[in-house]
Design a protein around this motif. Structure first.
Motif, PDB file in Angstrom:
ATOM      1  N   PRO A 192      25.023  26.032  -5.712  1.00 12.73           N
ATOM      2  CA  PRO A 192      23.652  26.093  -6.263  1.00 12.73           C
ATOM      3  C   PRO A 192      23.541  27.027  -7.479  1.00 12.73           C
ATOM      4  O   PRO A 192      22.686  26.809  -8.334  1.00 12.73           O
ATOM      5  CB  PRO A 192      22.824  26.624  -5.084  1.00 12.73           C
ATOM      6  CG  PRO A 192      23.801  27.330  -4.203  1.00 12.73           C
ATOM      7  CD  PRO A 192      25.086  26.577  -4.348  1.00 12.73           C
ATOM      8  N   ALA A 193      24.412  28.043  -7.548  1.00 15.61           N
ATOM      9  CA  ALA A 193      24.376  28.978  -8.684  1.00 15.61           C
ATOM     10  C   ALA A 193      24.696  28.249  -9.986  1.00 15.61           C
ATOM     11  O   ALA A 193      24.077  28.505 -11.025  1.00 15.61           O
ATOM     12  CB  ALA A 193      25.356  30.124  -8.467  1.00 15.61           C
ATOM     13  N   ARG A 194      25.675  27.328  -9.939  1.00  9.57           N
ATOM     14  CA  ARG A 194      26.024  26.553 -11.138  1.00  9.57           C
ATOM     15  C   ARG A 194      24.867  25.643 -11.539  1.00  9.57           C
ATOM     16  O   ARG A 194      24.555  25.510 -12.733  1.00  9.57           O
ATOM     17  CB  ARG A 194      27.277  25.717 -10.873  1.00  9.57           C
ATOM     18  CG  ARG A 194      27.758  24.959 -12.105  1.00  9.57           C
ATOM     19  CD  ARG A 194      29.047  24.222 -11.854  1.00  9.57           C
ATOM     20  NE  ARG A 194      28.862  23.108 -10.924  1.00  9.57           N
ATOM     21  CZ  ARG A 194      29.835  22.275 -10.559  1.00  9.57           C
ATOM     22  NH1 ARG A 194      31.061  22.459 -11.024  1.00  9.57           N
ATOM     23  NH2 ARG A 194      29.589  21.282  -9.723  1.00  9.57           N
ATOM     24  N   THR A 195      24.205  25.046 -10.555  1.00  5.26           N
ATOM     25  CA  THR A 195      23.049  24.188 -10.841  1.00  5.26           C
ATOM     26  C   THR A 195      21.933  24.977 -11.514  1.00  5.26           C
ATOM     27  O   THR A 195      21.328  24.512 -12.485  1.00  5.26           O
ATOM     28  CB  THR A 195      22.522  23.560  -9.536  1.00  5.26           C
ATOM     29  OG1 THR A 195      23.591  22.884  -8.865  1.00  5.26           O
ATOM     30  CG2 THR A 195      21.398  22.581  -9.816  1.00  5.26           C
ATOM     31  N   ALA A 196      21.654  26.187 -10.999  1.00  2.91           N
ATOM     32  CA  ALA A 196      20.613  27.043 -11.585  1.00  2.91           C
ATOM     33  C   ALA A 196      20.973  27.445 -13.007  1.00  2.91           C
ATOM     34  O   ALA A 196      20.107  27.473 -13.896  1.00  2.91           O
ATOM     35  CB  ALA A 196      20.415  28.290 -10.721  1.00  2.91           C
ATOM     36  N   ALA A 197      22.245  27.742 -13.251  1.00  2.85           N
ATOM     37  CA  ALA A 197      22.694  28.133 -14.597  1.00  2.85           C
ATOM     38  C   ALA A 197      22.544  26.971 -15.578  1.00  2.85           C
ATOM     39  O   ALA A 197      22.106  27.163 -16.729  1.00  2.85           O
ATOM     40  CB  ALA A 197      24.147  28.599 -14.541  1.00  2.85           C
ATOM     41  N   VAL A 198      22.898  25.762 -15.138  1.00  2.00           N
ATOM     42  CA  VAL A 198      22.749  24.575 -16.000  1.00  2.00           C
ATOM     43  C   VAL A 198      21.263  24.331 -16.296  1.00  2.00           C
ATOM     44  O   VAL A 198      20.893  23.979 -17.425  1.00  2.00           O
ATOM     45  CB  VAL A 198      23.394  23.336 -15.342  1.00  2.00           C
ATOM     46  CG1 VAL A 198      23.076  22.071 -16.145  1.00  2.00           C
ATOM     47  CG2 VAL A 198      24.897  23.512 -15.236  1.00  2.00           C
ATOM     48  N   ALA A 199      20.403  24.543 -15.300  1.00  2.00           N
ATOM     49  CA  ALA A 199      18.954  24.386 -15.501  1.00  2.00           C
ATOM     50  C   ALA A 199      18.444  25.376 -16.549  1.00  2.00           C
ATOM     51  O   ALA A 199      17.600  25.018 -17.393  1.00  2.00           O
ATOM     52  CB  ALA A 199      18.214  24.583 -14.187  1.00  2.00           C
ATOM     53  N   MET A 200      18.951  26.606 -16.514  1.00  2.00           N
ATOM     54  CA  MET A 200      18.558  27.593 -17.540  1.00  2.00           C
ATOM     55  C   MET A 200      19.074  27.170 -18.917  1.00  2.00           C
ATOM     56  O   MET A 200      18.390  27.354 -19.929  1.00  2.00           O
ATOM     57  CB  MET A 200      19.097  28.968 -17.168  1.00  2.00           C
ATOM     58  CG  MET A 200      18.644  30.089 -18.103  1.00  2.00           C
ATOM     59  SD  MET A 200      16.849  30.356 -18.127  1.00  2.00           S
ATOM     60  CE  MET A 200      16.633  31.370 -16.662  1.00  2.00           C
ATOM     61  N   ALA A 201      20.285  26.599 -18.962  1.00  2.00           N
ATOM     62  CA  ALA A 201      20.819  26.093 -20.235  1.00  2.00           C
ATOM     63  C   ALA A 201      19.960  24.957 -20.773  1.00  2.00           C
ATOM     64  O   ALA A 201      19.732  24.861 -21.997  1.00  2.00           O
ATOM     65  CB  ALA A 201      22.263  25.623 -20.035  1.00  2.00           C
ATOM     66  N   ILE A 202      19.466  24.103 -19.883  1.00  2.00           N
ATOM     67  CA  ILE A 202      18.568  23.007 -20.284  1.00  2.00           C
ATOM     68  C   ILE A 202      17.271  23.573 -20.853  1.00  2.00           C
ATOM     69  O   ILE A 202      16.742  23.065 -21.859  1.00  2.00           O
ATOM     70  CB  ILE A 202      18.300  22.071 -19.085  1.00  2.00           C
ATOM     71  CG1 ILE A 202      19.552  21.227 -18.811  1.00  2.00           C
ATOM     72  CG2 ILE A 202      17.086  21.178 -19.328  1.00  2.00           C
ATOM     73  CD1 ILE A 202      19.496  20.424 -17.528  1.00  2.00           C
ATOM     74  N   THR A 203      16.752  24.640 -20.237  1.00  2.00           N
ATOM     75  CA  THR A 203      15.573  25.333 -20.783  1.00  2.00           C
ATOM     76  C   THR A 203      15.852  25.806 -22.205  1.00  2.00           C
ATOM     77  O   THR A 203      15.014  25.663 -23.100  1.00  2.00           O
ATOM     78  CB  THR A 203      15.206  26.546 -19.897  1.00  2.00           C
ATOM     79  OG1 THR A 203      14.892  26.076 -18.585  1.00  2.00           O
ATOM     80  CG2 THR A 203      14.012  27.303 -20.459  1.00  2.00           C
ATOM     81  N   GLY A 204      17.058  26.365 -22.415  1.00  2.00           N
ATOM     82  CA  GLY A 204      17.458  26.825 -23.752  1.00  2.00           C
ATOM     83  C   GLY A 204      17.552  25.695 -24.753  1.00  2.00           C
ATOM     84  O   GLY A 204      17.119  25.835 -25.907  1.00  2.00           O
ATOM     85  N   LEU A 205      18.096  24.533 -24.332  1.00  2.00           N
ATOM     86  CA  LEU A 205      18.203  23.382 -25.234  1.00  2.00           C
ATOM     87  C   LEU A 205      16.822  22.865 -25.623  1.00  2.00           C
ATOM     88  O   LEU A 205      16.605  22.441 -26.770  1.00  2.00           O
ATOM     89  CB  LEU A 205      19.020  22.273 -24.569  1.00  2.00           C
ATOM     90  CG  LEU A 205      20.534  22.516 -24.473  1.00  2.00           C
ATOM     91  CD1 LEU A 205      21.196  21.468 -23.607  1.00  2.00           C
ATOM     92  CD2 LEU A 205      21.165  22.532 -25.867  1.00  2.00           C
ATOM     93  N   GLY A 206      15.891  22.895 -24.672  1.00  2.00           N
ATOM     94  CA  GLY A 206      14.511  22.523 -24.993  1.00  2.00           C
ATOM     95  C   GLY A 206      13.934  23.438 -26.054  1.00  2.00           C
ATOM     96  O   GLY A 206      13.243  22.979 -26.986  1.00  2.00           O
ATOM     97  N   GLU A 207      14.220  24.738 -25.941  1.00  2.00           N
ATOM     98  CA  GLU A 207      13.765  25.709 -26.943  1.00  2.00           C
ATOM     99  C   GLU A 207      14.393  25.436 -28.308  1.00  2.00           C
ATOM    100  O   GLU A 207      13.739  25.606 -29.343  1.00  2.00           O
ATOM    101  CB  GLU A 207      14.114  27.129 -26.495  1.00  2.00           C
ATOM    102  CG  GLU A 207      13.320  27.654 -25.316  1.00  2.00           C
ATOM    103  CD  GLU A 207      11.891  28.029 -25.693  1.00  2.00           C
ATOM    104  OE1 GLU A 207      11.561  28.017 -26.901  1.00  2.00           O
ATOM    105  OE2 GLU A 207      11.108  28.317 -24.769  1.00  2.00           O
ATOM    106  N   VAL A 208      15.661  25.011 -28.330  1.00  2.00           N
ATOM    107  CA  VAL A 208      16.344  24.709 -29.590  1.00  2.00           C
ATOM    108  C   VAL A 208      15.650  23.556 -30.314  1.00  2.00           C
ATOM    109  O   VAL A 208      15.382  23.630 -31.528  1.00  2.00           O
ATOM    110  CB  VAL A 208      17.839  24.369 -29.345  1.00  2.00           C
ATOM    111  CG1 VAL A 208      18.479  23.787 -30.608  1.00  2.00           C
ATOM    112  CG2 VAL A 208      18.595  25.603 -28.895  1.00  2.00           C
ATOM    113  N   PHE A 209      15.352  22.481 -29.604  1.00  2.00           N
ATOM    114  CA  PHE A 209      14.671  21.333 -30.217  1.00  2.00           C
ATOM    115  C   PHE A 209      13.281  21.727 -30.721  1.00  2.00           C
ATOM    116  O   PHE A 209      12.863  21.306 -31.807  1.00  2.00           O
ATOM    117  CB  PHE A 209      14.569  20.181 -29.206  1.00  2.00           C
ATOM    118  CG  PHE A 209      15.797  19.335 -29.131  1.00  2.00           C
ATOM    119  CD1 PHE A 209      15.933  18.207 -29.928  1.00  2.00           C
ATOM    120  CD2 PHE A 209      16.840  19.676 -28.286  1.00  2.00           C
ATOM    121  CE1 PHE A 209      17.073  17.423 -29.873  1.00  2.00           C
ATOM    122  CE2 PHE A 209      17.986  18.898 -28.215  1.00  2.00           C
ATOM    123  CZ  PHE A 209      18.111  17.769 -29.008  1.00  2.00           C
TER     124      PHE A 209
END
Length: 490
Positions: free
Chosen positions: A168-185
């Motif tokens: 689950p830790a990897r899933t949470a980290a990927v979700a935070m990365a997705i939040t970051g990608l949304g911020e990039v766009f």
């Protein structure tokens, strides 16, 4: 208001898909780390965007566009220096926060990914502040919609590739990365609009704008915002420590925090976009009437906004009390019905009137009172959170009661602050009838809707509460005109 509604819907869909795909444990890790991520942003930001909005708006109003870019250059330099100073300090503090305060080293990587997105968030905030200063609100709204759309697409298409039950830790980290990608766009969209807007400005002055005027506005604003985010930062820490005292493990407590803050609270907050829109309209409307000393108009606008917010609260509280837990299970695929909504719904009725109350205080030049009321509510919530959640007999239900208690403190203090103005007439009677109808419906509805599926039972609930509101003349023809004016102005 249409864009606000769509943005809220996108945010709701994102949370729903996140819970369905990632699972309760991964969402718990993400939601436990998120308040820390927001606190880091407030710390590094230093309140600079608020100062930029104010200074740019002043120059724009005076038609001195040539000074605006020098303000932006100085703000960007200050933000860049702030990132250089605070970034390593925050990076070194992450292991301590995760392991010692949040009792879960699985959060470390998620927080590091969140930290890497902070520079993008800060520079996006500067562009948003600039656009607000020149009264260009639409690009900011569309950027937010783009960000939410990207996050939904990536959660649905990308996150399933990384989800495994034992990580689950990897899933949470990927979700935070997705939040970051949304911020990039979002940043790329805003940066393009900023570049386009900058080219239309007059010839810019070569004189550098001093940092002192920016700091004079930014630092006091940063202080109040930092305190607000700091209390939120403390919330999961106190929640986890209190539940540890009551005998719940750190892993189970993290999952519970994710369910409460990632499912139940957002579900309750969804209808609040209407009172929020009312608050946006209310500040200039009340300010203008106050400037003319037209107390009859002031009281009319306040009464209308509070009554409409109270009606929204009545409808929302009734529906969520009767159907909220079942709705949460079906929409978010929760493993069990925990009954949290029956505790929160009666209290959150008073949250729906909070935005207009806050707006009234701001319009009446009582911003400090509004801020202090929010602080008292936040501190009271944290104190009660530890006291109640540490009790073995109630555990996380005590934490839920504490969250509701914070809402009550802030709302009632807002009412008390407004009532100090002798010429502003506001009383509890404006909330009494809708709340009484909420209680009455909760008694009547189970008699008629027992055994019905969720959809039919929901329609029965809406029919009963709307019928009672019409019978008691709580809903009027003028309300529709007022709501239409909100749609046209916000």
């Amino acid at each position: 208001m249409f864009v606000i509604l769509i943005s809220k819907l996108f945010g709701f869909v994102y949370r729903m898909q996140f819970m369905r795909i990632a699972g309760e444990e991964a969402v718990g890790l993400y939601m436990t780390s998120y308040p820390t991520f927001i606190f880091f942003i407030s710390l590094i930001q230093l309140g600079i965007p608020i100062a930029v909005t104010k200074i740019v708006a002043e120059y724009y109003a005076k038609n001195k566009d040539e000074h605006i870019q020098s303000v932006m250059k100085t703000a960007i330099k200050i933000s860049f220096i702030s990132i250089l100073i605070f970034f390593p300090i925050v990076a070194f503090s992450i292991p301590f926060i995760a392991k010692t305060l949040l009792h879960n080293e699985d959060i470390v990587f998620t927080l590091y990914i969140g930290l890497c997105t902070i520079p993008i968030v800060i520079f996006s905030s500067l562009i948003k502040a600039y656009l607000q200063g020149i009264t260009k609100i639409a690009p900011t709204a569309w950027a937010q919609l783009l960000e939410q759309g990207v996050r939904i697409a990536l959660i649905v298409l990308l996150l399933p590739l990384f989800v495994t039950p034992d990580a689950p830790a990897r899933t949470a980290a990927v979700a935070m990365a997705i939040t970051g990608l949304g911020e990039v766009f979002s940043f790329l969209f805003l940066a393009f609009y900023y570049w386009k807007s900058k080219r239309q400005m007059k010839n810019q002055t070569t004189r550098k704008y001093p940092a002192n005027p920016i700091f004079r506005i930014a630092l006091p604003s940063a202080g109040s915002k930092l305190f607000g985010t700091f209390t939120w930062f403390l919330e999961p820490i106190i929640f986890l420590k209190a539940l540890a005292v009551s005998g719940i493990t750190a892993s189970a407590a993290t999952t519970l925090y994710g369910i409460i803050s990632g499912v139940h609270i957002p579900l309750l907050l969804f209808p609040a976009f209407i009172p929020s829109a009312l608050a946006i309209v209310l500040i200039p409307a009340v300010s203008g009437a106050l400037a003319k000393q037209n107390w009859k108009l002031v009281n009319l606008r306040i009464a209308m906004s509070l009554r409409l917010s109270s009606l929204i609260g009545c409808l929302a509280a009734t529906y969520f009390f009767l159907h909220g837990d079942e709705l949460a299970v079906q929409l978010f695929h929760l493993e069990e019905n925990r009954g949290y909504m029956k505790i929160l719904a009666p209290i959150f009725y008073f949250y729906y009137i909070q935005s207009p109350l806050h707006a009234i205080l701001q319009a009446a030049d009582e911003a400090r009172a509004a801020m202090m009321n929010s602080i008292y509510g936040g501190v009271g919530k944290l104190f009660l959170l530890f006291i109640l959640a540490s009790q073995q007999t109630i555990q996380e239900r005590g934490a839920i009661i504490a969250i509701g208690f914070g809402v009550l403190i802030t709302s009632f203090l807002h009412i008390a602050s407004i009532r100090q103005h002798k010429k502003i007439a506001i009383g509890f009677q404006i909330f009494l009838v809708p709340y009484a109808l909420f209680i009455l419906t909760c008694f009547i509805q189970p008699i008629f809707a027992q055994g019905l599926p969720l959809l039919e039972s929901s329609l029965m609930t809406i029919a009963i509460i709307v019928g009672l509101l019409l019978l008691t003349r709580q809903v009027r023809l003028d309300d529709l005109k007022y709501i239409r004016s909100i749609f046209s102005r916000s």
